[in-house]
Design an enzyme around this catalytic site. Structure first.
Site, PDB file in Angstrom:
ATOM      1  N   SER A   1      47.395  31.135  23.801  1.00  0.00           N
ATOM      2  CA  SER A   1      47.216  31.885  25.054  1.00  0.00           C
ATOM      3  C   SER A   1      46.986  30.951  26.242  1.00  0.00           C
ATOM      4  O   SER A   1      46.606  31.406  27.312  1.00  0.00           O
ATOM      5  CB  SER A   1      46.023  32.831  24.895  1.00  0.00           C
ATOM      6  OG  SER A   1      44.905  32.107  24.394  1.00  0.00           O
TER       7      SER A   1
ATOM      8  N   THR B   1      41.773  33.323  27.721  1.00  0.00           N
ATOM      9  CA  THR B   1      41.822  32.279  28.748  1.00  0.00           C
ATOM     10  C   THR B   1      40.756  31.252  28.436  1.00  0.00           C
ATOM     11  O   THR B   1      39.675  31.612  27.959  1.00  0.00           O
ATOM     12  CB  THR B   1      41.480  32.923  30.120  1.00  0.00           C
ATOM     13  OG1 THR B   1      42.525  33.835  30.452  1.00  0.00           O
ATOM     14  CG2 THR B   1      41.323  31.897  31.216  1.00  0.00           C
TER      15      THR B   1
ATOM     16  N   THR C   1      45.484  29.754  31.634  1.00  0.00           N
ATOM     17  CA  THR C   1      45.906  30.807  30.702  1.00  0.00           C
ATOM     18  C   THR C   1      47.409  31.068  30.792  1.00  0.00           C
ATOM     19  O   THR C   1      48.028  30.771  31.825  1.00  0.00           O
ATOM     20  CB  THR C   1      45.158  32.128  31.037  1.00  0.00           C
ATOM     21  OG1 THR C   1      45.382  33.081  30.011  1.00  0.00           O
ATOM     22  CG2 THR C   1      45.618  32.724  32.363  1.00  0.00           C
TER      23      THR C   1
ATOM     24  N   ARG D   1      53.809  39.126  36.917  1.00  0.00           N
ATOM     25  CA  ARG D   1      52.411  39.611  36.900  1.00  0.00           C
ATOM     26  C   ARG D   1      51.458  38.419  36.924  1.00  0.00           C
ATOM     27  O   ARG D   1      51.601  37.459  36.182  1.00  0.00           O
ATOM     28  CB  ARG D   1      52.171  40.450  35.647  1.00  0.00           C
ATOM     29  CG  ARG D   1      50.736  40.976  35.485  1.00  0.00           C
ATOM     30  CD  ARG D   1      49.900  40.067  34.601  1.00  0.00           C
ATOM     31  NE  ARG D   1      48.559  40.614  34.345  1.00  0.00           N
ATOM     32  CZ  ARG D   1      47.575  39.901  33.787  1.00  0.00           C
ATOM     33  NH1 ARG D   1      47.772  38.647  33.426  1.00  0.00           N
ATOM     34  NH2 ARG D   1      46.401  40.438  33.586  1.00  0.00           N
ATOM     35  N   VAL D   2      50.470  38.470  37.794  1.00  0.00           N
ATOM     36  CA  VAL D   2      49.445  37.429  37.847  1.00  0.00           C
ATOM     37  C   VAL D   2      48.104  38.106  37.585  1.00  0.00           C
ATOM     38  O   VAL D   2      47.802  39.153  38.160  1.00  0.00           O
ATOM     39  CB  VAL D   2      49.449  36.739  39.230  1.00  0.00           C
ATOM     40  CG1 VAL D   2      48.251  35.823  39.376  1.00  0.00           C
ATOM     41  CG2 VAL D   2      50.743  35.952  39.410  1.00  0.00           C
ATOM     42  N   GLY D   3      47.308  37.495  36.717  1.00  0.00           N
ATOM     43  CA  GLY D   3      46.011  38.084  36.368  1.00  0.00           C
ATOM     44  C   GLY D   3      44.879  37.521  37.202  1.00  0.00           C
ATOM     45  O   GLY D   3      45.081  36.978  38.293  1.00  0.00           O
ATOM     46  N   ASP D   4      43.695  37.631  36.660  1.00  0.00           N
ATOM     47  CA  ASP D   4      42.483  37.203  37.385  1.00  0.00           C
ATOM     48  C   ASP D   4      42.317  35.678  37.415  1.00  0.00           C
ATOM     49  O   ASP D   4      41.673  35.139  38.316  1.00  0.00           O
ATOM     50  CB  ASP D   4      41.242  37.817  36.726  1.00  0.00           C
ATOM     51  CG  ASP D   4      41.117  37.423  35.249  1.00  0.00           C
ATOM     52  OD1 ASP D   4      42.152  37.364  34.549  1.00  0.00           O
ATOM     53  OD2 ASP D   4      39.992  37.161  34.793  1.00  0.00           O
TER      54      ASP D   4
ATOM     55  N   THR E   1      37.242  35.987  30.883  1.00  0.00           N
ATOM     56  CA  THR E   1      38.412  36.156  30.029  1.00  0.00           C
ATOM     57  C   THR E   1      38.489  37.622  29.635  1.00  0.00           C
ATOM     58  O   THR E   1      37.470  38.291  29.510  1.00  0.00           O
ATOM     59  CB  THR E   1      38.359  35.245  28.780  1.00  0.00           C
ATOM     60  OG1 THR E   1      39.522  35.489  27.979  1.00  0.00           O
ATOM     61  CG2 THR E   1      37.117  35.473  27.937  1.00  0.00           C
ATOM     62  N   GLY E   2      39.701  38.102  29.450  1.00  0.00           N
ATOM     63  CA  GLY E   2      39.877  39.506  29.107  1.00  0.00           C
ATOM     64  C   GLY E   2      40.968  40.098  29.981  1.00  0.00           C
ATOM     65  O   GLY E   2      41.749  39.359  30.582  1.00  0.00           O
TER      66      GLY E   2
ATOM     67  N   GLY F   1      42.673  40.976  32.914  1.00  0.00           N
ATOM     68  CA  GLY F   1      42.458  40.489  34.272  1.00  0.00           C
ATOM     69  C   GLY F   1      42.335  41.592  35.304  1.00  0.00           C
ATOM     70  O   GLY F   1      41.547  41.491  36.247  1.00  0.00           O
TER      71      GLY F   1
HETATM   72  N1  ASP Z   1      42.334  37.135  31.947  1.00  0.00           N
HETATM   73  C1  ASP Z   1      43.645  36.808  31.454  1.00  0.00           C
HETATM   74  C2  ASP Z   1      44.668  37.610  32.219  1.00  0.00           C
HETATM   75  O1  ASP Z   1      44.450  38.778  32.466  1.00  0.00           O
HETATM   76  C3  ASP Z   1      43.831  37.028  29.996  1.00  0.00           C
HETATM   77  C4  ASP Z   1      42.626  36.732  29.117  1.00  0.00           C
HETATM   78  O2  ASP Z   1      41.742  36.006  29.467  1.00  0.00           O
HETATM   79  O3  ASP Z   1      42.547  37.270  28.013  1.00  0.00           O
HETATM   80  O4  ASP Z   1      45.706  37.083  32.531  1.00  0.00           O
END
Ligand code: ASP
Length: 320
Positions: free
Chosen positions: A79, A181, A199, A209-212, A232-233, A235
């Site tokens: 990941s 992440t 990540t 797509r861009v996450g947090d 992490t999780g 986003g």
């Molecule tokens: N936070 C990351 C995202 O949403 C993924 C993760 O940390 O599990 O891109």
């Protein structure tokens, strides 16, 4: 090995009614010692590298970068960096950000393709440009000009998993189990705090797509006077609330790192009218006093902690 959260799915739903936090018994102090804390079990070798780098170079910025480079280079970490999961089109797009608490300087890259070390490119954005965030082709062009080397990021294993995913009709959306992440925060003995995260984001995410993770205040935030937090999780559940910024601000108002992480999850869950277990968000934090803590909503969440005396994983447990 990383814990597959699907293994916990049954247990979680059974427990969801009464218990939805993966919590930690940690809010300890590494006084007058370097401190590095990172998400997940792959954070442990990363933090060890951070400590080693700090002892060698004396730079907490080098320490954060080199630590995260370890996870980015490890193909078994599915990941982050090389071996990371591709998007829906089968392309690995990486996100990262880097922040220096002393100067409040920051750099980020998003949807970066073909460069295995986005954290290093993010640091370079901070150091060599007047900007904070570069995305897509522009980020890749900058990386090229800075002399970073390209590499194939999609491994054969990830390609076959992606093909199997694509072959399923109707196509499944990304599930909570297939992402993670590295967020790594640290402090040297002079109280210089810094952090970074890196990540490949949610597996099979929409292209673009861009996450947090590369969004300052969401996946990471560092304030040299107070402390640092990382996430992490999923986003989208973090970035709508600037989760890491909120944690640092709660610590500013006097909360311990663990309590600040927990209060942030509670606020998000309350506002979203959701059980925390349905959010799939996990945070860690350190403060200027050398204390650390974490809270999350995934039962398998764990953090790595490395000081001069400690090098261990702290596993979460469910709180009733
Ligand atoms: N936070 C990351 C995202 O949403 C993924 C993760 O940390 O599990 O891109």
């Amino acid at each position: 090995m990383k814990i597959d959260r699907r293994e916990f799915a049954g247990g979680l739903s059974a427990l969801a009614a009464t218990s939805s936090f993966a919590n930690f018994a940690c809010s300890q102090t590494a006084k007058n010692q370097p401190l590095f804390v990172a998400t997940w079990n792959f954070g442990l070798p990363a933090c060890k590298q951070s400590l080693e780098t700090l002892l060698k170079t004396g730079s907490v910025l080098d320490a954060i970068e080199k630590g995260i480079n370890v996870a980015e280079a490890d193909v078994k970490v599915d990941s982050v960096g090389v071996g990371g999961a591709p998007n829906a089109d089968g392309v690995v797009q990486l996100d990262a950000c880097f922040m220096d608490g002393e100067t409040h300087g920051a750099g980020s890259v998003a949807a970066l393709e073909n460069y295995p070390h986005p954290i290093s490119v993010a640091r370079r954005v901070m150091e060599k440009t007047k900007h904070v965030l570069l995305v897509g082709n522009g980020a890749a062009e900058f990386a090229k000009k800075q002399g970073f080397k390209t590499q194939e990021l999609l491994t054969e294993e990830q390609r076959s998993k992606w093909q199997a995913w694509k072959a399923k009709q109707p196509v499944e959306t990304s599930t909570p189990a297939n992402h993670d992440t590295i967020a790594l925060v640290g402090m040297d003995t002079n109280g210089h705090i810094a952090g970074g995260c890196s990540t490949s984001g949610l597996a099979y995410k929409m292209a673009g797509r861009v996450g947090d993770s590369p969004i300052l205040g969401s996946g990471l935030y560092v304030d040299g006077e107070i402390g640092a937090a990382g996430a992490t999780g999923i986003g989208e559940n973090v970035m709508r609330y600037c989760g890491s910024f909120l944690i640092v601000e709660l610590m500013r108002s006097g909360m311990e790192p663990e309590a600040a992480c927990r209060a942030t999850i509670e606020r998000i869950a309350k506002h979203d009218k959701k059980s925390p277990a349905d959010l799939h968000i996990n945070f860690l934090a350190i403060n200027k006093q050398g204390r650390w803590g974490a809270a999350g909503t995934d039962a398998g969440f764990e953090i790595a902690v490395v000081t001069a005396d400690i090098a261990r994983l702290e596993k979460s447990f469910l709180v009733k």
